[in-house]
Design a protein around this motif. Structure first.
Motif, PDB file in Angstrom:
ATOM      1  N   ARG B  41      15.599   1.441   6.069  1.00 30.32           N
ATOM      2  CA  ARG B  41      14.782   2.666   6.006  1.00 30.32           C
ATOM      3  C   ARG B  41      13.284   2.375   5.893  1.00 30.32           C
ATOM      4  NH1 ARG B  41      19.399   3.931   3.332  1.00 30.32           N
ATOM      5  NH2 ARG B  41      18.610   3.296   1.309  1.00 30.32           N
ATOM      6  N   GLN B  42      12.863   1.204   6.347  1.00 25.99           N
ATOM      7  CA  GLN B  42      11.438   0.897   6.401  1.00 25.99           C
ATOM      8  C   GLN B  42      11.054   0.493   7.812  1.00 25.99           C
ATOM      9  OE1 GLN B  42       9.748  -1.649   3.411  1.00 25.99           O
ATOM     10  NE2 GLN B  42      11.202  -0.995   1.827  1.00 25.99           N
ATOM     11  N   ARG B  43       9.766   0.466   8.048  1.00 22.69           N
ATOM     12  CA  ARG B  43       9.270   0.084   9.368  1.00 22.69           C
ATOM     13  C   ARG B  43       9.322  -1.422   9.553  1.00 22.69           C
ATOM     14  NH1 ARG B  43       4.409   4.186  10.822  1.00 22.69           N
ATOM     15  NH2 ARG B  43       5.118   5.941   9.533  1.00 22.69           N
ATOM     16  N   LEU B  44       9.418  -1.832  10.785  1.00 28.68           N
ATOM     17  CA  LEU B  44       9.321  -3.241  11.121  1.00 28.68           C
ATOM     18  C   LEU B  44       7.930  -3.728  10.727  1.00 28.68           C
ATOM     19  CD1 LEU B  44      11.000  -5.430  12.580  1.00 28.68           C
ATOM     20  CD2 LEU B  44       9.855  -4.755  14.688  1.00 28.68           C
ATOM     21  N   GLN B  45       7.871  -4.894  10.085  1.00 32.36           N
ATOM     22  CA  GLN B  45       6.585  -5.387   9.597  1.00 32.36           C
ATOM     23  C   GLN B  45       6.534  -6.899   9.698  1.00 32.36           C
ATOM     24  OE1 GLN B  45       6.444  -5.244   5.032  1.00 32.36           O
ATOM     25  NE2 GLN B  45       8.147  -3.856   5.492  1.00 32.36           N
ATOM     26  N   LEU B  46       5.318  -7.412   9.762  1.00 30.96           N
ATOM     27  CA  LEU B  46       5.109  -8.841   9.853  1.00 30.96           C
ATOM     28  C   LEU B  46       5.460  -9.512   8.535  1.00 30.96           C
ATOM     29  CD1 LEU B  46       3.939 -11.306  11.411  1.00 30.96           C
ATOM     30  CD2 LEU B  46       1.716 -10.710  10.410  1.00 30.96           C
ATOM     31  N   LEU B  47       6.247 -10.582   8.606  1.00 30.16           N
ATOM     32  CA  LEU B  47       6.564 -11.365   7.423  1.00 30.16           C
ATOM     33  C   LEU B  47       5.628 -12.575   7.352  1.00 30.16           C
ATOM     34  CD1 LEU B  47       8.401 -11.897   4.976  1.00 30.16           C
ATOM     35  CD2 LEU B  47       9.907 -13.186   6.498  1.00 30.16           C
ATOM     36  N   LEU B  48       5.628 -13.379   8.408  1.00 34.82           N
ATOM     37  CA  LEU B  48       4.703 -14.499   8.417  1.00 34.82           C
ATOM     38  C   LEU B  48       4.499 -14.994   9.847  1.00 34.82           C
ATOM     39  CD1 LEU B  48       6.577 -17.246   8.837  1.00 34.82           C
ATOM     40  CD2 LEU B  48       7.027 -16.943   6.432  1.00 34.82           C
ATOM     41  N   ARG B  49       3.418 -15.758  10.001  1.00 35.84           N
ATOM     42  CA  ARG B  49       3.099 -16.355  11.300  1.00 35.84           C
ATOM     43  C   ARG B  49       2.871 -17.840  11.097  1.00 35.84           C
ATOM     44  NH1 ARG B  49      -2.018 -13.351  13.324  1.00 35.84           N
ATOM     45  NH2 ARG B  49      -1.252 -11.595  12.073  1.00 35.84           N
ATOM     46  N   HIS B  50       3.209 -18.631  12.098  1.00 36.36           N
ATOM     47  CA  HIS B  50       3.209 -20.072  11.902  1.00 36.36           C
ATOM     48  C   HIS B  50       1.806 -20.599  11.679  1.00 36.36           C
ATOM     49  CE1 HIS B  50       1.760 -20.998  16.029  1.00 36.36           C
ATOM     50  NE2 HIS B  50       1.482 -22.180  15.527  1.00 36.36           N
ATOM     51  N   ILE B  51       0.826 -19.955  12.298  1.00 37.41           N
ATOM     52  CA  ILE B  51      -0.519 -20.503  12.245  1.00 37.41           C
ATOM     53  C   ILE B  51      -1.108 -20.400  10.839  1.00 37.41           C
ATOM     54  CG2 ILE B  51      -1.768 -18.375  12.831  1.00 37.41           C
ATOM     55  CD1 ILE B  51      -3.406 -20.143  14.802  1.00 37.41           C
ATOM     56  N   SER B  52      -0.564 -19.471  10.031  1.00 37.72           N
ATOM     57  CA  SER B  52      -1.091 -19.287   8.683  1.00 37.72           C
ATOM     58  C   SER B  52      -0.546 -20.335   7.723  1.00 37.72           C
ATOM     59  CB  SER B  52      -0.731 -17.900   8.154  1.00 37.72           C
ATOM     60  OG  SER B  52      -1.273 -16.910   8.983  1.00 37.72           O
ATOM     61  N   ARG B  53       0.619 -20.888   8.059  1.00 40.19           N
ATOM     62  CA  ARG B  53       1.271 -21.909   7.239  1.00 40.19           C
ATOM     63  C   ARG B  53       1.359 -21.460   5.773  1.00 40.19           C
ATOM     64  NH1 ARG B  53       2.062 -26.422   9.908  1.00 40.19           N
ATOM     65  NH2 ARG B  53       2.420 -27.602   7.999  1.00 40.19           N
ATOM     66  N   GLU B  54       1.770 -20.219   5.583  1.00 38.04           N
ATOM     67  CA  GLU B  54       1.844 -19.670   4.235  1.00 38.04           C
ATOM     68  C   GLU B  54       3.284 -19.351   3.872  1.00 38.04           C
ATOM     69  OE1 GLU B  54      -0.515 -16.101   4.423  1.00 38.04           O
ATOM     70  OE2 GLU B  54       0.479 -15.431   6.227  1.00 38.04           O
ATOM     71  N   SER B  55       3.503 -19.122   2.579  1.00 32.07           N
ATOM     72  CA  SER B  55       4.807 -18.710   2.080  1.00 32.07           C
ATOM     73  C   SER B  55       4.698 -17.254   1.655  1.00 32.07           C
ATOM     74  CB  SER B  55       5.225 -19.579   0.896  1.00 32.07           C
ATOM     75  OG  SER B  55       6.414 -19.091   0.319  1.00 32.07           O
ATOM     76  N   ILE B  56       5.572 -16.432   2.215  1.00 31.65           N
ATOM     77  CA  ILE B  56       5.579 -15.014   1.893  1.00 31.65           C
ATOM     78  C   ILE B  56       6.931 -14.657   1.302  1.00 31.65           C
ATOM     79  CG2 ILE B  56       5.331 -12.681   2.773  1.00 31.65           C
ATOM     80  CD1 ILE B  56       2.782 -14.232   3.009  1.00 31.65           C
ATOM     81  N   LYS B  57       6.919 -14.074   0.115  1.00 28.49           N
ATOM     82  CA  LYS B  57       8.164 -13.701  -0.583  1.00 28.49           C
ATOM     83  C   LYS B  57       9.114 -14.887  -0.685  1.00 28.49           C
ATOM     84  CE  LYS B  57       7.883  -8.862   0.786  1.00 28.49           C
ATOM     85  NZ  LYS B  57       8.590  -7.672   1.315  1.00 28.49           N
ATOM     86  N   GLY B  58       8.559 -16.083  -0.780  1.00 29.38           N
ATOM     87  CA  GLY B  58       9.370 -17.283  -0.925  1.00 29.38           C
ATOM     88  C   GLY B  58       9.867 -17.863   0.385  1.00 29.38           C
ATOM     89  N   PHE B  59       9.581 -17.194   1.493  1.00 29.09           N
ATOM     90  CA  PHE B  59       9.994 -17.663   2.817  1.00 29.09           C
ATOM     91  C   PHE B  59       8.928 -18.573   3.422  1.00 29.09           C
ATOM     92  CE2 PHE B  59      13.855 -15.476   3.886  1.00 29.09           C
ATOM     93  CZ  PHE B  59      13.839 -14.301   3.147  1.00 29.09           C
ATOM     94  N   THR B  60       9.388 -19.610   4.111  1.00 35.36           N
ATOM     95  CA  THR B  60       8.507 -20.473   4.885  1.00 35.36           C
ATOM     96  C   THR B  60       9.134 -20.720   6.250  1.00 35.36           C
ATOM     97  OG1 THR B  60       9.574 -22.468   4.032  1.00 35.36           O
ATOM     98  CG2 THR B  60       7.623 -21.683   2.849  1.00 35.36           C
TER      99      THR B  60
END
Lengths: 114, 112
Positions: B41-60
């Motif tokens: 029930r939410q919109r599709l949204q960006l989680l992460l991109r490779h170029i940022s090399r970051e961890s989002i919500k514990g995901f890499t």
């Protein structure tokens, strides 16, 4: 701030009927996209626009037309609907061109063609 | 032609277990890879991109050009991670300029 708004959210059509889906964004984004989402096939790009007055074909453009007369609006038209066009349609916009720009999506429009 | 392959339609794990969502791509140009997520029930949204090399919500996710892969990983899954995950490709040259090409998606179900 509404972001990306799609109208209508639900629609049922008979084969051969026409309709237009409206996508409106209030973020002053340059780029806009129409995708369709089907089970087992993910999101497929139908058409996109890189600015007001421009449109370009995506992966699955047949049976659809688009127009971008105003920067904030991107219309998707079905001239003669077919059952194969039953799908969930998503509009998205981005400030910068992909891959730099992040896509912001609408909530989706569920279309059923009988 | 550019293509994104997500071999798993459904991945079911228990809370606390490691997660790896697979993504492979084919692209003749210089690729840029992304993971997008759609929670219920939410919109599709960006989680992460490779170029940022970051961890989002514990995901890499690491881009492996040799294996043409961009797998999404998390060491300990949480119930709130349950969602549909899409791998996506763009880049310069090779027909994906100005476009984001999505894979078929993997539904992650985290069991309590």
């Amino acid at each position: 701030n509404a972001g990306v708004t799609q109208t209508p959210k639900f629609r049922v059509l008979k084969t051969g009927q026409s309709m237009t889906l409206l996508c409106a964004q209030d973020m002053n984004h340059e780029y806009m996209y129409w995708y369709r989402q089907d089970p087992g096939m993910g999101l497929r790009l139908i058409h996109y626009s890189v600015g007001e007055g421009t449109t370009a074909k995506g992966e699955v453009p047949d049976g659809y037309n688009v127009s971008r007369l105003k920067k904030q609006n991107f219309l998707l038209g079905l001239e003669s609907a077919a059952p194969s066009q039953t799908s969930v349609y998503f509009c998205a916009s981005s400030l910068f061109r992909v891959p730099t720009g992040e896509l912001f999506f609408g909530e989706g429009s569920r279309l059923t063609v009988l | 032609a550019q293509r994104v392959t997500q071999p798993e339609k459904l991945l079911s794990v228990f809370k606390g277990a490691p997660v790896e969502l697979k993504c492979n791509y084919s692209y003749s140009g210089s690729p840029e890879l992304f993971w997008y997520v759609q929670y219920s029930r939410q919109r599709l949204q960006l989680l992460l991109r490779h170029i940022s090399r970051e961890s989002i919500k514990g995901f890499t996710a690491d881009l492996n050009k040799g294996e043409t892969s961009f797998h999404l990983k998390k060491p300990f899954a949480q119930e709130e991670d349950s969602a549909m995950y899409y791998c996506a490709l763009s880049g310069s040259g090779g027909g994906a300029t100005n476009k984001l090409i999505f894979g078929t998606g993997t539904l992650l179900a985290v069991q309590p």
